[in-house]
Design a protein around this motif. Sequence first.
Motif, mmCIF file in Angstrom:
data_model
loop_
_atom_site.group_PDB
_atom_site.id
_atom_site.type_symbol
_atom_site.label_atom_id
_atom_site.label_comp_id
_atom_site.label_asym_id
_atom_site.label_seq_id
_atom_site.Cartn_x
_atom_site.Cartn_y
_atom_site.Cartn_z
ATOM 1 N N TYR A 1 16.601 34.916 55.408
ATOM 2 C CA TYR A 1 16.467 36.367 55.359
ATOM 3 C C TYR A 1 15.092 36.700 54.791
ATOM 4 O O TYR A 1 14.745 36.263 53.695
ATOM 5 C CB TYR A 1 17.546 36.981 54.463
ATOM 6 N N LYS A 2 14.299 37.466 55.536
ATOM 7 C CA LYS A 2 13.004 37.913 55.021
ATOM 8 C C LYS A 2 13.223 39.007 53.974
ATOM 9 O O LYS A 2 14.006 39.928 54.190
ATOM 10 C CB LYS A 2 12.142 38.452 56.159
ATOM 11 N N ILE A 3 12.499 38.918 52.863
ATOM 12 C CA ILE A 3 12.563 39.913 51.797
ATOM 13 C C ILE A 3 11.173 40.529 51.629
ATOM 14 O O ILE A 3 10.178 39.807 51.479
ATOM 15 C CB ILE A 3 13.012 39.281 50.462
ATOM 16 N N TYR A 4 11.114 41.857 51.682
ATOM 17 C CA TYR A 4 9.854 42.578 51.544
ATOM 18 C C TYR A 4 9.984 43.598 50.402
ATOM 19 O O TYR A 4 10.995 44.314 50.330
ATOM 20 C CB TYR A 4 9.508 43.359 52.806
ATOM 21 N N VAL A 5 8.974 43.698 49.555
ATOM 22 C CA VAL A 5 8.970 44.702 48.491
ATOM 23 C C VAL A 5 7.605 45.385 48.453
ATOM 24 O O VAL A 5 6.560 44.727 48.540
ATOM 25 C CB VAL A 5 9.280 44.077 47.108
ATOM 26 N N GLY A 6 7.615 46.709 48.345
ATOM 27 C CA GLY A 6 6.367 47.452 48.263
ATOM 28 C C GLY A 6 6.607 48.931 48.149
ATOM 29 O O GLY A 6 7.673 49.375 47.697
ATOM 30 N N SER A 7 5.626 49.710 48.591
ATOM 31 C CA SER A 7 5.653 51.158 48.359
ATOM 32 C C SER A 7 6.001 51.968 49.594
ATOM 33 O O SER A 7 6.133 53.188 49.512
ATOM 34 C CB SER A 7 4.296 51.618 47.823
ATOM 35 N N SER A 8 6.129 51.338 50.771
ATOM 36 C CA SER A 8 6.553 52.038 51.978
ATOM 37 C C SER A 8 6.984 50.995 52.999
ATOM 38 O O SER A 8 6.818 49.787 52.782
ATOM 39 C CB SER A 8 5.416 52.895 52.556
ATOM 40 N N SER A 9 7.479 51.443 54.138
ATOM 41 C CA SER A 9 7.963 50.506 55.146
ATOM 42 C C SER A 9 6.834 49.729 55.807
ATOM 43 O O SER A 9 7.084 48.727 56.487
ATOM 44 C CB SER A 9 8.761 51.256 56.220
ATOM 45 N N ARG A 10 5.585 50.172 55.629
ATOM 46 C CA ARG A 10 4.434 49.453 56.189
ATOM 47 C C ARG A 10 3.483 48.910 55.122
ATOM 48 O O ARG A 10 2.523 48.240 55.452
ATOM 49 C CB ARG A 10 3.663 50.385 57.144
ATOM 50 N N ASP A 11 3.737 49.222 53.873
ATOM 51 C CA ASP A 11 2.916 48.712 52.768
ATOM 52 C C ASP A 11 3.812 47.862 51.879
ATOM 53 O O ASP A 11 4.378 48.324 50.889
ATOM 54 C CB ASP A 11 2.295 49.872 51.985
ATOM 55 N N LEU A 12 3.935 46.582 52.255
ATOM 56 C CA LEU A 12 4.884 45.674 51.597
ATOM 57 C C LEU A 12 4.144 44.401 51.205
ATOM 58 O O LEU A 12 4.191 43.372 51.894
ATOM 59 C CB LEU A 12 6.046 45.357 52.541
ATOM 60 N N PRO A 13 3.431 44.435 50.081
ATOM 61 C CA PRO A 13 2.590 43.296 49.689
ATOM 62 C C PRO A 13 3.369 42.055 49.260
ATOM 63 O O PRO A 13 2.823 40.950 49.278
ATOM 64 C CB PRO A 13 1.765 43.858 48.538
ATOM 65 N N LEU A 14 4.615 42.228 48.848
ATOM 66 C CA LEU A 14 5.399 41.086 48.376
ATOM 67 C C LEU A 14 6.384 40.668 49.455
ATOM 68 O O LEU A 14 7.263 41.450 49.854
ATOM 69 C CB LEU A 14 6.145 41.441 47.093
ATOM 70 N N ILE A 15 6.247 39.448 49.947
ATOM 71 C CA ILE A 15 7.099 38.946 51.025
ATOM 72 C C ILE A 15 7.537 37.532 50.686
ATOM 73 O O ILE A 15 6.733 36.692 50.259
ATOM 74 C CB ILE A 15 6.357 38.943 52.384
ATOM 75 N N THR A 16 8.817 37.275 50.874
ATOM 76 C CA THR A 16 9.336 35.923 50.690
ATOM 77 C C THR A 16 10.534 35.729 51.610
ATOM 78 O O THR A 16 10.918 36.643 52.352
ATOM 79 C CB THR A 16 9.721 35.671 49.212
ATOM 80 N N THR A 17 11.125 34.553 51.541
ATOM 81 C CA THR A 17 12.296 34.231 52.358
ATOM 82 C C THR A 17 13.433 33.803 51.453
ATOM 83 O O THR A 17 13.223 33.066 50.476
ATOM 84 C CB THR A 17 11.970 33.107 53.359
ATOM 85 N N MET A 18 14.614 34.280 51.771
ATOM 86 C CA MET A 18 15.809 33.920 51.014
ATOM 87 C C MET A 18 16.759 33.149 51.925
ATOM 88 O O MET A 18 17.061 33.593 53.041
ATOM 89 C CB MET A 18 16.490 35.193 50.489
ATOM 90 N N LYS A 19 17.214 32.028 51.469
ATOM 91 C CA LYS A 19 18.115 31.186 52.252
ATOM 92 C C LYS A 19 19.552 31.431 51.824
ATOM 93 O O LYS A 19 19.876 31.437 50.638
ATOM 94 C CB LYS A 19 17.770 29.716 52.029
ATOM 95 N N ILE A 20 20.427 31.657 52.807
ATOM 96 C CA ILE A 20 21.846 31.845 52.524
ATOM 97 C C ILE A 20 22.637 30.799 53.301
ATOM 98 O O ILE A 20 22.389 30.577 54.498
ATOM 99 C CB ILE A 20 22.312 33.257 52.912
ATOM 100 N N VAL A 21 23.560 30.139 52.618
ATOM 101 C CA VAL A 21 24.471 29.195 53.245
ATOM 102 C C VAL A 21 25.889 29.694 53.015
ATOM 103 O O VAL A 21 26.305 29.894 51.877
ATOM 104 C CB VAL A 21 24.304 27.774 52.670
ATOM 105 N N THR A 22 26.606 29.903 54.112
ATOM 106 C CA THR A 22 27.968 30.420 53.998
ATOM 107 C C THR A 22 28.980 29.365 54.397
ATOM 108 O O THR A 22 28.668 28.381 55.082
ATOM 109 C CB THR A 22 28.173 31.646 54.900
ATOM 110 N N ASP A 23 30.200 29.586 53.954
ATOM 111 C CA ASP A 23 31.329 28.771 54.384
ATOM 112 C C ASP A 23 31.923 29.475 55.595
ATOM 113 O O ASP A 23 32.739 30.392 55.464
ATOM 114 C CB ASP A 23 32.354 28.663 53.259
ATOM 115 N N SER A 24 31.496 29.077 56.779
ATOM 116 C CA SER A 24 31.899 29.778 57.998
ATOM 117 C C SER A 24 33.378 29.644 58.298
ATOM 118 O O SER A 24 33.929 30.393 59.105
ATOM 119 C CB SER A 24 31.096 29.263 59.199
ATOM 120 N N GLY A 25 34.037 28.712 57.630
ATOM 121 C CA GLY A 25 35.463 28.551 57.872
ATOM 122 C C GLY A 25 36.314 29.511 57.082
ATOM 123 O O GLY A 25 37.529 29.550 57.243
ATOM 124 N N SER A 26 35.733 30.277 56.191
ATOM 125 C CA SER A 26 36.496 31.193 55.338
ATOM 126 C C SER A 26 36.951 32.394 56.123
ATOM 127 O O SER A 26 36.294 32.809 57.073
ATOM 128 C CB SER A 26 35.639 31.651 54.159
#
Length: 803
Positions: free
Chosen positions: A778-803
């Motif tokens: 999941y891409k994560i963006y943080v900043g002051s508007s939808s086009r001014d997002l200086p902080l960007i990283t990626t978050m990894k999620i692992v789910t138990d798909s059998g639940s």
Amino acid sequence: MFSTKIGLTLAFLSLYGLSHSKSLITSDTYFYGWSEPVYPSPNGTGSGDWAAAYNKATALVSQMTLEEKNNLTYGVTVTSNGCAGNIAAITRLNFPGLCLQGSGNGVHETDFVNSYPSGLHIGASWNKSLAHDSGWHMAGEFRKKGVQVALGPVVAPIGRTTTSGRIWEGSASDPYLSGAVAASTVQGMQGQGVISSVKHFVGYEQELYRNPTTNPDNETVESISSNIDDKTMHELYLWPFQDALKAGAGNIMCSYNRVNNSYACQNSKTLNGLLKTELGFNGFVVTDWGGQHSGVGAALAGLDMAMATGKSYWGNDFTKAIKNGSVPISRLDDMATRIIATWYRMGQDESSYPAPGVGITHNISMPHDIVNALTADAKPVLFDGAVEGHVLVKNLDNALPLQSPRLISVFGYDAVAPPQYIPNSKLFRDPWEIGLEPAVFQLAAAAEIASIIDEPYDYQVAFNGTLPVGGGSGASAGPYLSAPLDALQQRAYEDSSAVMWDTSSSPSMLGVMQASDACLVFINAFATEGVDRSGANDDYSDELVKKVASTCANTIVVIHNAGLRFVEQFVDNPNVTAIVFAHLPGQDSGRAIVSLLYGDSNFSGKLPYTVGKNESDYPAFFHDYAVKPYKLFPQSDFTEGMLIDYRHFDAYGITPRYEFGFGLSYTTFAFSDLKISPVKYGIAAYPSGAVEQGGAVDLWDSVATVTATVKNSGSKAGAEVAQLYVGIPGGPVKQLRGFDKVHIAAGKSTKVAFHLTRRDLSSWNVITQKWELQSGSYKIYVGSSSRDLPLITTMKIVTDSGS
């Protein structure tokens, strides 16, 4: 698409309150226009904090006769008050009845109440605390006036149709921001014991064909059908309603339009299926005024109350339907229980709650019967709300704030107060026919301007004075109106400076313009219920700006806009040094803009919509005329899905003039130190918790926390709105999933934290019919508007798909 014959069959069924089965459709290749039947209507469960109210309601309803239960379900006409809707009292059981009254920004059609900033203005503040406090103070006035059900807040329209006449009543063209503002408003309003009516459920995105009409052949043309697919319904249009329900909303108002060819107020899929089953709604559903189109069909589909009256479909005929078995008595019991439980839950059975409609008079009749609902403690909230909804989008060479100007000149029809201001006058009864509250002579003034520019008036501009609020049932009028020119003159008095003005249709103060330190041009963009706007700019106002700017080297444009307003005709003019989207600030309009222009207050508003450059930048700029081949059954296919506003701009690589979330300040901010807390590993892919109001309880579990540091890197104290966007696998490029407005002293820093829930990170799975948390990045963006997002990283999620 399917054949005309099948389409007419589906529309025929919708006329009689019946949802139709998919089996009727021979070819449904990505066509949305069918609504599956969901029966029976589920009884309210009294889950969570509704339990005590349901116990009381069940006991009271058990003592009612059939007629008394029936009388709870539809409005009656009264002469004792001016409430928009009334439910009759049951005197023998000490039930006083109910008064229902608009609107979402102040008590409608009465005196001695305040006119609060509109929904769009609060949305532009991006301030949840302000939304709560505005709701709390506003509801205090509803309570004093004897209103049990306040008709607001608004979350639909959400802005799919860019020129919709009622966008200004809602807060944002984004479900997350809209839902957050609505939830805070509901909590504030219901904290006063007033039932909030969240509206309009659902897919109400245009005024054209919102109600049945008669064509030249004397045939009935049904309301527009908003044809919405399942995924879009959940992830966009249903989202803010879910937030409001989670916050405890006691009432939902169903809308005028049809949804997938079944009227919204008798649509079993949306009312029985989505609202009362999936979202666990314990309160009651009321029609918009005149929105009932069947009796038995509507009751079975989940409608609980009809307004303004229900005699044409219910009344005595409804008791007959109960007696002959057309409607089971259990359905009527549930309708009555939901209404009474909501009344109990808000504490309206207490003796301290005023009698229904005690302060809502039919006509202004000073001074003997006035209930004064004004309080001094509301004043800071009114002013702060007015200030924070202003958005500064251009400030060339620090033209603002004004630095001790010796002379300013003022131009434009929007700078002055209207010639008549009588809040509870009979002239306010039908505002969509008159033009605007409180400037009640808009049409006459507009006709004069239209004759000057040789163009017909098209409801784009309110020429007759400053625009503090839009028109229609959402309008309100306060105890006074602070117009910009009045406030500027007061400031000139305090500063021993000079202000000159020419608000005529053709200003000619060329010498004054040249000598002025600044020229302020006030224009507006008007909108009202019942009429969609014909565009997002008008040549008259644009020419006025350009005329002033051709002579004045420091031209500042202030736009009171009830929705999107293009600025392309003057934005690049070097003499236009500043532009402010002033939205609809309510009664403190003038005081607020002067405080901002002179720097006593700092701009902190952000756009709750995207300002493009052309009509073609938007997927659905105008309302839908789609009446062929179904000329009696207008269709609007929401084929853009979730891609409205900034999501559409992102998907198609369109560069906006000003992006969603954008707004300037008199200081600057910097973002740093983006961190994500450990993400839960092996979390179930699907929620499995019990359903309470708002949906499955584990939808709201925290999955991860994102933190960042915001520094005020400028020389003035100010407020920044830190915004978090998430790129969910398979979804739009990014979606708003968190925001926090923080006030920071010059040179100081603060940490912001965003708690991401399962719902925030999930997508609606149309196969499993559940929210699905996917394994992936999941891409994560943080900043002051939808086009001014200086902080960007990626978050990894692992789910138990059998639940």
